[in-house]
Design an enzyme around this catalytic site. Structure first.
Site, PDB file in Angstrom:
ATOM      1  N   ARG A   1      57.961 -22.003  -9.991  1.00  0.00           N
ATOM      2  CA  ARG A   1      57.449 -20.394  -9.485  1.00  0.00           C
ATOM      3  C   ARG A   1      56.288 -19.939  -8.444  1.00  0.00           C
ATOM      4  NH1 ARG A   1      59.539 -17.406  -7.913  1.00  0.00           N
ATOM      5  NH2 ARG A   1      61.300 -17.091  -9.005  1.00  0.00           N
TER       6      ARG A   1
ATOM      7  N   LYS B   1      46.525  -6.490   7.543  1.00  0.00           N
ATOM      8  CA  LYS B   1      47.551  -5.742   6.523  1.00  0.00           C
ATOM      9  C   LYS B   1      48.463  -7.068   6.136  1.00  0.00           C
ATOM     10  CE  LYS B   1      48.141  -1.596   9.669  1.00  0.00           C
ATOM     11  NZ  LYS B   1      48.836  -0.415  10.463  1.00  0.00           N
TER      12      LYS B   1
ATOM     13  N   LYS C   1      36.924   1.472  17.082  1.00  0.00           N
ATOM     14  CA  LYS C   1      37.920   2.257  16.432  1.00  0.00           C
ATOM     15  C   LYS C   1      37.246   3.465  16.642  1.00  0.00           C
ATOM     16  CE  LYS C   1      41.223   1.065  14.040  1.00  0.00           C
ATOM     17  NZ  LYS C   1      42.250   0.358  12.731  1.00  0.00           N
TER      18      LYS C   1
ATOM     19  N   ASP D   1      46.122   3.146  21.490  1.00  0.00           N
ATOM     20  CA  ASP D   1      47.016   3.925  19.943  1.00  0.00           C
ATOM     21  C   ASP D   1      47.589   4.624  20.212  1.00  0.00           C
ATOM     22  OD1 ASP D   1      47.287   2.818  16.855  1.00  0.00           O
ATOM     23  OD2 ASP D   1      45.468   4.547  17.367  1.00  0.00           O
TER      24      ASP D   1
END
Length: 289
Positions: A106, A141, A173, A223
């Protein structure tokens, strides 16, 4: 998924692989595999089967799982890391102690399924922008504890890595810009404090873009620009007096179907958190016998 071209990619750090595997095996085995202990501890054989089209990724972790429990195990790989395979492909044949094969099953599959999922998704994104000059980037992320593994999988899929963490680049940012009063002020502070690190600046308007380009940095991240703003941003960055010296990265609200249009606008990078955040594991199985 046709073809067998395998992209060049940097291998994983063996120490990180070993640490990942030790942590995962401890989580799964605890003080012993109560079920595997019921099996006779004799020589066994197993086949690693891929049940769907995929880009194979995770061999170092898979191998380390099995060798941690049976140092004498023999793993005969039938495919290369980064190879595209079809459903029904036998990826590897293992010869070792039956108990160890079952106990490692597993954990080894968890690594292989997850990393192959990331590599497969990345390869699909890379293929969509092939020939445009635009490169696909990952983000931070990632699954907690598996950042290096997933970023390796992005490389296996033909993508490129953004910064590894908060330590290896400065990324200004919205909140940083607000704290210093302007894009230029934030850039100057970053250059003064950490001149040795790459500097990426996120901008939200065309005026901020001009300010970042004029002040200088290593990359500008535009962005959530709409298509019209994005095209204007490319024209500004490519035109006088900036002449394309600073590459542009698109981030935010990027959908798979929209990748060709974004790349066609001439941006240098597209960063996509979903490569590592929205993981769909590849269907694999380990069959004894």
């Amino acid at each position: 998924m046709s073809g067998t071209t395998i992209p060049a990619f940097a291998p994983p750090d063996p120490a990180i692989v070993e640490a990942d595997v030790a942590r995962a095996l401890a989580e799964d085995i605890g003080d012993g595999d109560a079920t595997a202990a019921l099996l006779p501890d004799r020589a066994g054989r197993a086949r690693l089967l891929c049940k769907e089209p995929a880009v194979v990724c995770g061999r170092p972790w898979f191998d380390a799982c099995h060798r941690a429990l049976d140092p004498q195990v023999r793993i005969d790989w039938q495919v290369a890391e980064g190879q595209r395979v079809e459903a029904g492909t036998v990826l590897a044949v293992l010869h070792g102690r039956a108990r160890a094969l079952v106990t490692a099953e597993r954990t080894s599959l968890n690594f292989m399924q997850t990393l192959s999922g990331t590599a497969t998704a990345t390869a699909a994104h890379v293929e969509t922008v092939r020939g445009t000059g635009t490169r696909i980037l990952d983000t931070r992320k990632t699954l907690p504890g598996l950042r290096h593994a997933q970023k390796y999988a992005v490389r296996v899929g033909g993508g490129h890595n953004h910064r590894i963490g908060l330590f290896d680049a400065v990324m200004l940012k919205e909140n940083h810009v607000r704290a210093f009063g302007s894009v230029a002020g934030a850039i100057r502070a970053a250059r003064a404090a950490r001149p040795e690190l790459p500097l990426v600046v996120e901008v939200e308007t065309l005026d901020e873009l001009r300010e970042a380009l004029a002040e200088g940095c290593d990359r500008v991240l535009i962005d959530d620009f709409d298509p019209g703003m994005r095209r204007e941003a490319v024209a500004i960055a490519r035109g006088a007096p900036f002449a394309g010296r600073i590459p542009l990265e698109v981030s935010g609200g990027v959908e798979f179907d929209g990748l060709p249009a974004i790349a066609a606008d001439g941006v240098d990078f597209i960063s996509i958190g979903g490569l590592t955040k929205h993981v769909r594991a590849i269907d694999l199985s380990l069959k004894l016998g």
